[in-house]
Scaffold this motif. Sequence first.
Motif, PDB file in Angstrom:
ATOM      1  N   TYR A 107       0.832  -1.203   0.000  1.00  0.00           N
ATOM      2  CA  TYR A 107       0.000   0.000   0.000  1.00  0.00           C
ATOM      3  C   TYR A 107       0.873   1.261   0.000  1.00  0.00           C
ATOM      4  O   TYR A 107       0.547   2.241  -0.672  1.00  0.00           O
ATOM      5  N   ASP A 108       1.988   1.226   0.735  1.00  0.00           N
ATOM      6  CA  ASP A 108       2.889   2.388   0.767  1.00  0.00           C
ATOM      7  C   ASP A 108       3.551   2.613  -0.582  1.00  0.00           C
ATOM      8  O   ASP A 108       3.889   3.750  -0.942  1.00  0.00           O
ATOM      9  N   GLN A 109       3.737   1.566  -1.347  1.00  0.00           N
ATOM     10  CA  GLN A 109       4.403   1.696  -2.642  1.00  0.00           C
ATOM     11  C   GLN A 109       3.468   2.220  -3.733  1.00  0.00           C
ATOM     12  O   GLN A 109       3.922   2.821  -4.704  1.00  0.00           O
ATOM     13  N   VAL A 110       2.164   2.004  -3.580  1.00  0.00           N
ATOM     14  CA  VAL A 110       1.197   2.442  -4.588  1.00  0.00           C
ATOM     15  C   VAL A 110       0.986   3.949  -4.464  1.00  0.00           C
ATOM     16  O   VAL A 110       0.822   4.484  -3.365  1.00  0.00           O
ATOM     17  N   LYS A 111       0.993   4.641  -5.613  1.00  0.00           N
ATOM     18  CA  LYS A 111       0.792   6.093  -5.607  1.00  0.00           C
ATOM     19  C   LYS A 111      -0.696   6.412  -5.516  1.00  0.00           C
ATOM     20  O   LYS A 111      -1.520   5.748  -6.142  1.00  0.00           O
ATOM     21  N   THR A 112      -1.016   7.441  -4.758  1.00  0.00           N
ATOM     22  CA  THR A 112      -2.417   7.838  -4.600  1.00  0.00           C
ATOM     23  C   THR A 112      -2.864   8.668  -5.809  1.00  0.00           C
ATOM     24  O   THR A 112      -2.048   9.084  -6.638  1.00  0.00           O
ATOM     25  N   PHE A 113      -4.159   8.917  -5.874  1.00  0.00           N
ATOM     26  CA  PHE A 113      -4.701   9.720  -6.963  1.00  0.00           C
ATOM     27  C   PHE A 113      -4.112  11.132  -6.946  1.00  0.00           C
ATOM     28  O   PHE A 113      -3.777  11.689  -7.987  1.00  0.00           O
ATOM     29  N   ASP A 114      -3.951  11.689  -5.745  1.00  0.00           N
ATOM     30  CA  ASP A 114      -3.374  13.031  -5.631  1.00  0.00           C
ATOM     31  C   ASP A 114      -1.947  13.073  -6.158  1.00  0.00           C
ATOM     32  O   ASP A 114      -1.555  14.034  -6.850  1.00  0.00           O
ATOM     33  N   ASP A 115      -1.158  12.047  -5.830  1.00  0.00           N
ATOM     34  CA  ASP A 115       0.219  11.995  -6.326  1.00  0.00           C
ATOM     35  C   ASP A 115       0.248  11.912  -7.853  1.00  0.00           C
ATOM     36  O   ASP A 115       1.042  12.613  -8.513  1.00  0.00           O
ATOM     37  N   LEU A 116      -0.587  11.065  -8.420  1.00  0.00           N
ATOM     38  CA  LEU A 116      -0.636  10.929  -9.879  1.00  0.00           C
ATOM     39  C   LEU A 116      -1.090  12.224 -10.544  1.00  0.00           C
ATOM     40  O   LEU A 116      -0.536  12.634 -11.578  1.00  0.00           O
TER      41      LEU A 116
END
Length: 138
Positions: A107-116
């Motif tokens: 989960y920490d490795q997956v980028k959030t929508f805000d980051d993208l």
Amino acid sequence: MLYSLLAMLFMANDTVTAPRDSLAPQVADSMRVDTLKEVTVQGGRLPLEKAIDKNLQQKVPLRIPSLGEILEKVAPGINDKITHPFAIKQRKMERRKKRTRKILEHYDQVKTFDDLLREAIQREALLQEEKNVKKEQQ
């Protein structure tokens, strides 16, 4: 063509000779003589026997690992599971913690929508700057 093939076969058959016996006398009037010398072999001990005797003479006996040590090498932690069969609840908690830790790391490795979204905006800004620079150079 057939005749030439037959002729070649006959010629090839004539040229084949029987192998000579190397022990047969070359000349008819010579005698067969044994040319090998007599060899005397003195028996000794094999190197393997010497190594076994040397090992047996040592004061320290060979150490044979126990069944628990062998099992621990093959599957670490198996002794605890065998000797404490009622610790099922503890092992279950350890498995859950391990699974949860793995999920959280993913989960920490997956980028959030805000980051993208932020990365996309930055890319667009860079592209706009490059277009402006090209227009100014022309």
